[in-house]
Write a protein that holds these residues in place. Structure first.
Motif, mmCIF file in Angstrom:
data_model
loop_
_atom_site.group_PDB
_atom_site.id
_atom_site.type_symbol
_atom_site.label_atom_id
_atom_site.label_comp_id
_atom_site.label_asym_id
_atom_site.label_seq_id
_atom_site.Cartn_x
_atom_site.Cartn_y
_atom_site.Cartn_z
ATOM 1 N N PHE A 1 3.902 -2.553 13.141
ATOM 2 C CA PHE A 1 5.144 -3.202 11.786
ATOM 3 C C PHE A 1 4.799 -5.045 10.675
ATOM 4 O O PHE A 1 4.347 -3.909 9.772
ATOM 5 N N HIS A 2 4.124 -5.169 11.511
ATOM 6 C CA HIS A 2 3.344 -6.563 10.728
ATOM 7 C C HIS A 2 2.222 -5.703 10.149
ATOM 8 O O HIS A 2 1.732 -6.740 8.885
ATOM 9 N N LEU A 3 1.341 -4.829 10.549
ATOM 10 C CA LEU A 3 0.107 -4.700 9.513
ATOM 11 C C LEU A 3 0.824 -3.648 8.311
ATOM 12 O O LEU A 3 0.037 -4.343 7.726
ATOM 13 N N HIS A 4 1.838 -3.164 8.399
ATOM 14 C CA HIS A 4 2.317 -2.679 7.450
ATOM 15 C C HIS A 4 2.541 -4.018 6.258
ATOM 16 O O HIS A 4 2.034 -3.762 5.271
ATOM 17 N N LEU A 5 3.335 -5.149 6.826
ATOM 18 C CA LEU A 5 3.494 -6.421 5.255
ATOM 19 C C LEU A 5 2.257 -7.089 5.109
ATOM 20 O O LEU A 5 2.325 -6.803 3.809
ATOM 21 N N LEU A 6 0.963 -6.596 6.178
ATOM 22 C CA LEU A 6 0.317 -7.380 5.504
ATOM 23 C C LEU A 6 -0.400 -6.659 4.370
ATOM 24 O O LEU A 6 -1.141 -7.003 3.825
ATOM 25 N N CYS A 7 -0.351 -5.336 4.421
ATOM 26 C CA CYS A 7 -1.042 -4.336 4.162
ATOM 27 C C CYS A 7 -0.474 -4.104 3.101
ATOM 28 O O CYS A 7 -0.332 -4.815 1.210
ATOM 29 N N ASP A 8 0.663 -4.425 2.565
ATOM 30 C CA ASP A 8 1.556 -4.992 1.397
ATOM 31 C C ASP A 8 1.581 -5.994 0.435
ATOM 32 O O ASP A 8 1.548 -5.899 -0.407
ATOM 33 N N LEU A 9 1.458 -6.612 1.113
ATOM 34 C CA LEU A 9 1.029 -8.428 0.576
ATOM 35 C C LEU A 9 -0.559 -7.811 0.242
ATOM 36 O O LEU A 9 -0.394 -8.368 -0.791
ATOM 37 N N LEU A 10 -1.565 -7.654 0.469
ATOM 38 C CA LEU A 10 -2.840 -7.266 -0.054
ATOM 39 C C LEU A 10 -2.656 -6.164 -1.517
ATOM 40 O O LEU A 10 -3.264 -6.119 -2.079
ATOM 41 N N GLY A 11 -1.552 -5.375 -0.985
ATOM 42 C CA GLY A 11 -2.070 -4.412 -2.076
ATOM 43 C C GLY A 11 -0.782 -3.494 -2.823
ATOM 44 O O GLY A 11 -0.644 -1.752 -2.539
ATOM 45 N N VAL B 1 -9.820 1.785 0.496
ATOM 46 C CA VAL B 1 -8.940 1.604 1.982
ATOM 47 C C VAL B 1 -8.227 3.276 2.479
ATOM 48 O O VAL B 1 -8.813 3.911 3.089
ATOM 49 N N CYS B 2 -7.613 3.464 1.512
ATOM 50 C CA CYS B 2 -6.551 4.436 1.899
ATOM 51 C C CYS B 2 -8.020 6.362 2.389
ATOM 52 O O CYS B 2 -8.106 6.640 4.124
ATOM 53 N N VAL B 3 -9.185 6.178 1.141
ATOM 54 C CA VAL B 3 -9.650 7.202 1.720
ATOM 55 C C VAL B 3 -10.487 6.719 2.939
ATOM 56 O O VAL B 3 -11.356 7.788 3.931
ATOM 57 N N VAL B 4 -11.048 5.519 3.468
ATOM 58 C CA VAL B 4 -12.236 5.328 4.510
ATOM 59 C C VAL B 4 -10.885 5.020 5.789
ATOM 60 O O VAL B 4 -11.465 5.772 6.602
ATOM 61 N N VAL B 5 -9.817 5.171 5.807
ATOM 62 C CA VAL B 5 -8.933 5.237 6.638
ATOM 63 C C VAL B 5 -8.806 6.218 7.204
ATOM 64 O O VAL B 5 -8.258 7.272 8.259
ATOM 65 N N MET C 1 0.557 -1.086 -0.085
ATOM 66 C CA MET C 1 -0.090 -0.181 -0.055
ATOM 67 C C MET C 1 0.610 1.332 0.351
ATOM 68 O O MET C 1 2.375 0.941 0.481
ATOM 69 N N SER C 2 0.087 1.811 -0.416
ATOM 70 C CA SER C 2 0.701 3.549 -0.014
ATOM 71 C C SER C 2 1.515 4.192 1.125
ATOM 72 O O SER C 2 0.673 3.854 2.438
ATOM 73 N N PRO C 3 2.535 4.629 1.255
ATOM 74 C CA PRO C 3 3.178 5.070 2.447
ATOM 75 C C PRO C 3 2.709 5.781 3.026
ATOM 76 O O PRO C 3 1.995 6.161 4.296
ATOM 77 N N GLY D 1 -5.055 0.766 -7.192
ATOM 78 C CA GLY D 1 -6.248 0.724 -7.755
ATOM 79 C C GLY D 1 -6.930 0.475 -6.734
ATOM 80 O O GLY D 1 -6.859 1.593 -5.670
ATOM 81 N N TRP D 2 -8.423 0.685 -6.967
ATOM 82 C CA TRP D 2 -9.343 1.153 -6.409
ATOM 83 C C TRP D 2 -9.807 0.827 -4.998
ATOM 84 O O TRP D 2 -10.040 1.004 -4.524
ATOM 85 N N GLN D 3 -9.502 -0.691 -4.671
ATOM 86 C CA GLN D 3 -9.160 -1.459 -3.287
ATOM 87 C C GLN D 3 -8.313 -0.189 -2.709
ATOM 88 O O GLN D 3 -8.854 -0.211 -1.547
ATOM 89 N N ASN D 4 -7.315 -0.262 -3.522
ATOM 90 C CA ASN D 4 -6.028 0.756 -2.269
ATOM 91 C C ASN D 4 -6.812 2.030 -2.191
ATOM 92 O O ASN D 4 -6.192 2.350 -1.021
#
Ligand SMILES: [Zn+2]
Length: 202
Positions: free
Chosen positions: A99-109, A149-153, A1-3, A143-146
């Motif tokens: 830290f691991h949430l970051h890795l999970l988000c990268d794995l997703l998008g 997520v960015c807008v919701v967050v 995901m984006s930084p 992508g639209w999914q990312n």
């Protein structure tokens, strides 16, 4: 995901589970710092500018997702950050989570433009090649999914900032955060004060 998503998402988590600005900042940074291994991009652009050539992205591809996206990166980042924490044990555990949430988000998008352009998490790097994790359904980075997520967050973080009196801006500058939150609270108060109009009774 984006930084940006990593940053705001990590702050959201930090703001819910910590009770002071310093620890909040540290737990947020633990969710952002893995992408520091992408700073080779700056070196790539600088080298290209100096030599007047197109950037090759050599350093970026050599180190991004390999230096700080594994267990060794986790130990290094968490050890460094926890040193400055108020509640060290608690903050170390929370840093481990962001830290691991970051890795999970990268794995997703984190996928590139083509479906084959998957970006895996090489959790053993930079010491070992394995384990390597990837997901075939990985979303495109743009992508639209990312974006969703960015807008919701982002919206959630504004809501929480107006409610609690601090925002993700505090990680960058405390005074600027005060101004930002004040504006947010004014908007919220103005918006909430409108409400539905009630006609006076005869
Ligand atoms: Zn990353």
């Amino acid at each position: 995901m984006s930084p940006i998503t990593h940053f705001i998402g990590s702050w959201l988590v930090a703001s819910v589970v910590t009770d002071n600005p310093r620890d909040r900042k540290i737990v947020t940074l633990a969710g952002v710092l893995p992408d520091a291994d992408g700073l080779g991009l700056v070196a790539d652009v600088a080298v290209a500018l100096i030599h007047g050539k197109e950037p090759t992205f050599h350093y970026y591809q050599q180190y991004h997702h390999l230096l700080l996206h594994g267990w060794l990166g986790a130990i290094a980042v968490i050890a460094l950050l926890t040193f400055f924490a108020r509640q060290r044990t608690r903050v170390a555990l929370l840093c481990l989570i962001t830290f691991h949430l970051h890795l999970l988000c990268d794995l997703l998008g984190s996928r590139g433009p083509s479906p084959a352009d998957l970006w895996p998490i090489c959790y053993g790097e930079p010491l070992f090649r394995h384990p390597i994790w990837f997901w075939k359904g990985q979303w495109r980075l743009d992508g639209w999914q990312n974006q969703t997520v960015c807008v919701v967050v982002f919206v959630l973080s504004l809501w929480l900032a107006a409610k609690r009196g601090c925002s993700f801006v505090e990680v960058l500058n405390h005074r600027l955060d005060g101004v930002f939150v004040e504006v947010l609270q004014k908007w919220r108060d103005r918006f909430c004060a409108r409400g539905p109009k009630v006609e006076p009774a005869d």
